[in-house]
Design a protein around this motif. Structure first.
Motif, PDB file in Angstrom:
ATOM      1  N   SER A 124      50.235  23.113 -53.618  1.00  0.00           N
ATOM      2  CA  SER A 124      50.343  21.724 -53.169  1.00  0.00           C
ATOM      3  C   SER A 124      48.997  21.287 -52.607  1.00  0.00           C
ATOM      4  N   ALA A 125      48.965  20.123 -51.965  1.00  0.00           N
ATOM      5  CA  ALA A 125      47.699  19.610 -51.434  1.00  0.00           C
ATOM      6  C   ALA A 125      47.930  18.995 -50.067  1.00  0.00           C
ATOM      7  N   SER A 126      46.918  19.158 -49.216  1.00  0.00           N
ATOM      8  CA  SER A 126      46.875  18.486 -47.921  1.00  0.00           C
ATOM      9  C   SER A 126      45.653  17.583 -47.907  1.00  0.00           C
ATOM     10  N   VAL A 127      45.784  16.403 -47.282  1.00  0.00           N
ATOM     11  CA  VAL A 127      44.705  15.411 -47.321  1.00  0.00           C
ATOM     12  C   VAL A 127      44.446  14.880 -45.921  1.00  0.00           C
ATOM     13  N   GLY A 128      43.167  14.832 -45.555  1.00  0.00           N
ATOM     14  CA  GLY A 128      42.737  14.191 -44.321  1.00  0.00           C
ATOM     15  C   GLY A 128      41.961  12.931 -44.650  1.00  0.00           C
ATOM     16  N   VAL A 129      42.206  11.845 -43.891  1.00  0.00           N
ATOM     17  CA  VAL A 129      41.636  10.534 -44.199  1.00  0.00           C
ATOM     18  C   VAL A 129      40.727  10.087 -43.056  1.00  0.00           C
ATOM     19  N   ALA A 130      39.519   9.628 -43.428  1.00  0.00           N
ATOM     20  CA  ALA A 130      38.602   8.996 -42.473  1.00  0.00           C
ATOM     21  C   ALA A 130      38.159   7.673 -43.065  1.00  0.00           C
ATOM     22  N   VAL A 131      38.099   6.613 -42.229  1.00  0.00           N
ATOM     23  CA  VAL A 131      37.795   5.260 -42.704  1.00  0.00           C
ATOM     24  C   VAL A 131      36.582   4.714 -41.958  1.00  0.00           C
ATOM     25  N   PHE A 132      35.626   4.167 -42.724  1.00  0.00           N
ATOM     26  CA  PHE A 132      34.480   3.471 -42.115  1.00  0.00           C
ATOM     27  C   PHE A 132      34.891   2.046 -41.754  1.00  0.00           C
ATOM     28  N   PRO A 133      34.542   1.502 -40.571  1.00  0.00           N
ATOM     29  CA  PRO A 133      33.734   2.148 -39.527  1.00  0.00           C
ATOM     30  C   PRO A 133      34.562   2.764 -38.398  1.00  0.00           C
ATOM     31  N   GLN A 134      35.905   2.701 -38.522  1.00  0.00           N
ATOM     32  CA  GLN A 134      36.737   3.148 -37.407  1.00  0.00           C
ATOM     33  C   GLN A 134      36.542   4.631 -37.107  1.00  0.00           C
ATOM     34  N   SER A 135      36.393   5.465 -38.134  1.00  0.00           N
ATOM     35  CA  SER A 135      36.269   6.907 -37.929  1.00  0.00           C
ATOM     36  C   SER A 135      34.831   7.338 -37.662  1.00  0.00           C
ATOM     37  N   GLY A 136      33.866   6.464 -37.912  1.00  0.00           N
ATOM     38  CA  GLY A 136      32.472   6.817 -37.720  1.00  0.00           C
ATOM     39  C   GLY A 136      31.580   5.910 -38.538  1.00  0.00           C
ATOM     40  N   ARG A 178      35.427  13.901 -39.307  1.00  0.00           N
ATOM     41  CA  ARG A 178      36.733  13.327 -38.985  1.00  0.00           C
ATOM     42  C   ARG A 178      37.734  13.588 -40.117  1.00  0.00           C
ATOM     43  N   ALA A 179      37.255  13.501 -41.337  1.00  0.00           N
ATOM     44  CA  ALA A 179      38.141  13.785 -42.471  1.00  0.00           C
ATOM     45  C   ALA A 179      38.579  15.252 -42.451  1.00  0.00           C
ATOM     46  N   ASP A 180      37.645  16.170 -42.140  1.00  0.00           N
ATOM     47  CA  ASP A 180      37.990  17.599 -42.073  1.00  0.00           C
ATOM     48  C   ASP A 180      38.988  17.877 -40.950  1.00  0.00           C
ATOM     49  N   VAL A 181      38.761  17.234 -39.797  1.00  0.00           N
ATOM     50  CA  VAL A 181      39.689  17.443 -38.674  1.00  0.00           C
ATOM     51  C   VAL A 181      41.090  16.989 -39.054  1.00  0.00           C
ATOM     52  N   ALA A 182      41.164  15.827 -39.704  1.00  0.00           N
ATOM     53  CA  ALA A 182      42.476  15.328 -40.144  1.00  0.00           C
ATOM     54  C   ALA A 182      43.104  16.278 -41.167  1.00  0.00           C
ATOM     55  N   LEU A 183      42.271  16.846 -42.060  1.00  0.00           N
ATOM     56  CA  LEU A 183      42.774  17.788 -43.062  1.00  0.00           C
ATOM     57  C   LEU A 183      43.380  19.020 -42.391  1.00  0.00           C
ATOM     58  N   TYR A 184      42.655  19.597 -41.449  1.00  0.00           N
ATOM     59  CA  TYR A 184      43.168  20.795 -40.776  1.00  0.00           C
ATOM     60  C   TYR A 184      44.450  20.485 -39.996  1.00  0.00           C
ATOM     61  N   LYS A 185      44.538  19.271 -39.481  1.00  0.00           N
ATOM     62  CA  LYS A 185      45.757  18.875 -38.780  1.00  0.00           C
ATOM     63  C   LYS A 185      46.920  18.798 -39.766  1.00  0.00           C
ATOM     64  N   ALA A 186      46.643  18.278 -40.970  1.00  0.00           N
ATOM     65  CA  ALA A 186      47.688  18.193 -42.000  1.00  0.00           C
ATOM     66  C   ALA A 186      48.168  19.587 -42.385  1.00  0.00           C
ATOM     67  N   LYS A 187      47.245  20.526 -42.523  1.00  0.00           N
ATOM     68  CA  LYS A 187      47.638  21.890 -42.879  1.00  0.00           C
ATOM     69  C   LYS A 187      48.401  22.545 -41.729  1.00  0.00           C
ATOM     70  N   GLY A 188      47.991  22.221 -40.495  1.00  0.00           N
ATOM     71  CA  GLY A 188      48.671  22.807 -39.355  1.00  0.00           C
ATOM     72  C   GLY A 188      50.070  22.267 -39.149  1.00  0.00           C
ATOM     73  N   GLU A 189      50.332  21.056 -39.641  1.00  0.00           N
ATOM     74  CA  GLU A 189      51.642  20.453 -39.465  1.00  0.00           C
ATOM     75  C   GLU A 189      52.610  20.824 -40.585  1.00  0.00           C
ATOM     76  N   GLY A 190      52.178  21.703 -41.480  1.00  0.00           N
ATOM     77  CA  GLY A 190      53.105  22.159 -42.508  1.00  0.00           C
ATOM     78  C   GLY A 190      52.631  21.969 -43.925  1.00  0.00           C
ATOM     79  N   LYS A 191      51.436  21.458 -44.112  1.00  0.00           N
ATOM     80  CA  LYS A 191      50.843  21.286 -45.438  1.00  0.00           C
ATOM     81  C   LYS A 191      51.597  20.227 -46.256  1.00  0.00           C
ATOM     82  N   ARG A 192      51.102  19.991 -47.446  1.00  0.00           N
ATOM     83  CA  ARG A 192      51.636  18.993 -48.396  1.00  0.00           C
ATOM     84  C   ARG A 192      51.916  17.668 -47.686  1.00  0.00           C
ATOM     85  N   ARG A 193      50.902  17.154 -47.050  1.00  0.00           N
ATOM     86  CA  ARG A 193      51.051  15.891 -46.337  1.00  0.00           C
ATOM     87  C   ARG A 193      49.690  15.238 -46.133  1.00  0.00           C
ATOM     88  N   VAL A 194      49.727  14.006 -45.635  1.00  0.00           N
ATOM     89  CA  VAL A 194      48.520  13.223 -45.367  1.00  0.00           C
ATOM     90  C   VAL A 194      48.443  12.974 -43.875  1.00  0.00           C
TER      91      VAL A 194
END
Length: 525
Positions: free
Chosen positions: A484-496, A505-521
């Motif tokens: 499956s896939a996990s995705v982290g989202v970062a948006v300019f300029p809100q995320s940086g 910020r995108a990587d942090v969101a990705l690791y959070k998605a994997k930590g919450e059970g994977k296969r999510r955004v």
């Protein structure tokens, strides 16, 4: 014998050949100045070549950037046109209300008018003309007939509109009713509008950009649009764009100005964007350098005649110091310059060292991942930096998606690395199909991917991310373990507002998605 000795003693002694002081000093000055003159000339030439290569590189980047801007604008126009084509008023046949809706829609895009035509090319609505007034009996481009045949959008070339009486480009989409194309909804775009789109990217002074259609005809221009629209590009450029999708050459503008030109063809519209930088950016410096060398030579000769005696030792040492580098340069070996106070020698060494570094850097940069065909990390970073520059000027947002395949290690462990490579290739293909043509997908390494979504806000980015999770989580051929896939989202300029912030910020969101059970955004916001 005594007579012989007398004859020998009386013979005149051989006088060695002598030179006048003026001749000797002149020869010394020539010997000292000539090598410096040669070295200075080589330095000027190397600087000219390097600067010329930089100008070509800048123009190709500019052409690619303008092509992306134009594609993004046309994609928005097409999306709006499709939305309007499915409006309830049009589907129900309420042309009066649809006429008013279309007039309002034209105010918010780069379009000039909307035209509704039937299968025979007759105009039913033209927002340039009040509803109910007589409309031109014909005038629709022949290409628009393909809308009814292919049921797909059609972008025409230049033609003279019956209502506007000026050169116009038309984009048409089908209007469906009961699985049948009943109308073609078309939008007219004046070349000046396209020129204004190019003008959003501020060009350096003296630079020029133009849009060419598939035949090399000028569709729009950042300068003198009305004067040259509809004409063929200069022959050299017209031939080049017909033969290649991207390239660079030396040519002249329609006004006759010599320019370094680069061009890039849009895969979306088939149009080519050409950008030209004036040759005077390089030749002015070259002529100035040549003039200075000539004046310096004359001055050096005059001063050398006066200072020859006092500077003889110093000049001799300087010439001897140039011998080894000059021989190495002639044999193509690396030049190692000794400590010197001669400016020309230092410039040659600096130019050659700079050229060597640039070549090594260019060879090091591999722009694409060999396994998946996606952009690699280096090119992806360059594209994000370019979009950052555009977004900071335009105020538009964009998004970065960090993507990781869940369960990929189990594929390698159970099926082997060849199967793992096949999964990565399949994932790359699914990813490319799930995003727009104007967006960018990249493989950063291993099973890590990233996507650049141009013009996307938080909501748009999450929708695309969820679609990616869904398509990447589908079963893979011949693979028994779940991926499956996990995705982290970062948006300019809100995320940086800088590259590093957005990626982190995108990587942090990705690791959070994997930590919450994977296969999510998970979004950074």
């Amino acid at each position: 014998m005594a007579d012989g000795q007398g004859i020998a003693a009386g013979a005149p002694a051989r006088t060695p050949r002598r030179y006048s002081m003026r001749t000797g000093l002149l020869a010394l000055v020539v010997a000292c100045i000539s090598p410096a003159l040669v070295v200075a000339s080589v330095a000027v030439y190397e600087s000219y070549v390097i600067q010329k290569e930089r100008i070509f590189r800048d123009t190709i980047f500019l052409a690619r950037n303008l092509t992306a801007i134009l594609d993004r604008e046309l994609t928005g126009v097409e999306a709006g046109l499709k939305m309007l084509a499915s409006s309830p008023d049009l589907v129900a046949g309420n042309l009066v209300d649809f006429h008013e809706r279309a007039r309002e829609a034209a105010r918010f895009q780069i379009v000039d008018n909307y035209v509704l035509t039937d299968r025979d090319g007759r105009q039913l609505i033209n927002t340039r003309v009040p509803f109910g007034n007589p409309l031109p009996a014909s005038g629709a481009p022949v290409e628009l007939a393909r809308v009814f045949q292919t049921r797909a959008p059609v972008l025409t070339g230049l033609f003279t509109g019956e209502a506007s009486h000026s050169p116009t480009i038309v984009l048409g989409v089908p209007v469906m009713r009961s699985d049948e194309v009943v109308y073609s909804l078309n939008v007219g775009i004046l070349p000046e509008r396209i020129g204004n789109v190019l003008g959003r990217r501020t060009l350096p002074a003296g630079w020029i950009a133009a849009v060419l259609d598939g035949s090399g005809t000028i569709v729009a221009r950042t300068r003198d649009t009305s004067k040259f629209v509809g004409q063929k590009a200069v022959p050299a450029l017209a031939r080049a764009v017909l033969q290649e999708s991207e390239g660079s050459l030396e040519t002249v503008t329609k006004e006759g100005t010599p320019v370094y030109t680069a061009f890039s063809r849009s895969s979306l519209s088939g149009w080519t964007v050409a950008a030209g930088a004036p040759m005077t950016l390089v030749t002015t410096d070259l002529y100035r350098s040549i003039a200075w060398i000539a004046l310096g030579t004359l001055f050096a000769f005059g001063l050398g005649l006066w200072l020859a005696l006092r500077l003889a030792n110093r000049l001799t040492a300087a010439v001897q110091g140039l011998v080894a580098p000059a021989l190495a340069l002639g044999k193509g070996r690396a030049v190692e310059l000794p400590g010197t106070r001669v400016k020309e020698v230092a410039e040659v060494g600096g130019a050659m060292q700079q050229a060597s570094r640039m070549l090594a850097h260019a060879q090091h940069l591999a722009h694409f991942d060999p396994l998946t065909g996606l952009c690699n990390r280096v090119l992806f970073s360059e594209l994000v930096l370019r979009e950052l520059a555009v977004a900071q000027r335009s105020g538009e947002s964009f998004a970065i998606l960090a993507i990781d395949l869940d369960g990929f290690k189990a594929v390698n462990d159970m099926h082997g690395h060849a199967a793992g490579d096949a999964v990565l290739q399949e994932a790359a293909e699914r990813m490319a199909e799930a995003i727009r043509v104007s967006d960018v997908a990249a493989r950063l390494g291993g099973d890590e991917f990233a996507v650049l979504l141009l013009g996307a806000n938080k909501e748009n980015a999450r929708l695309v991310a969820e679609a990616l999770v869904e398509c990447l989580s589908q079963p893979y051929p011949d693979i028994n373990t779940a991926v499956s896939a996990s995705v982290g989202v970062a948006v300019f300029p809100q995320s940086g507002v800088v590259l590093r912030q957005l990626l982190e910020r995108a990587d942090v969101a990705l690791y959070k998605a994997k930590g919450e059970g994977k296969r999510r955004v998970v979004s950074d916001l």
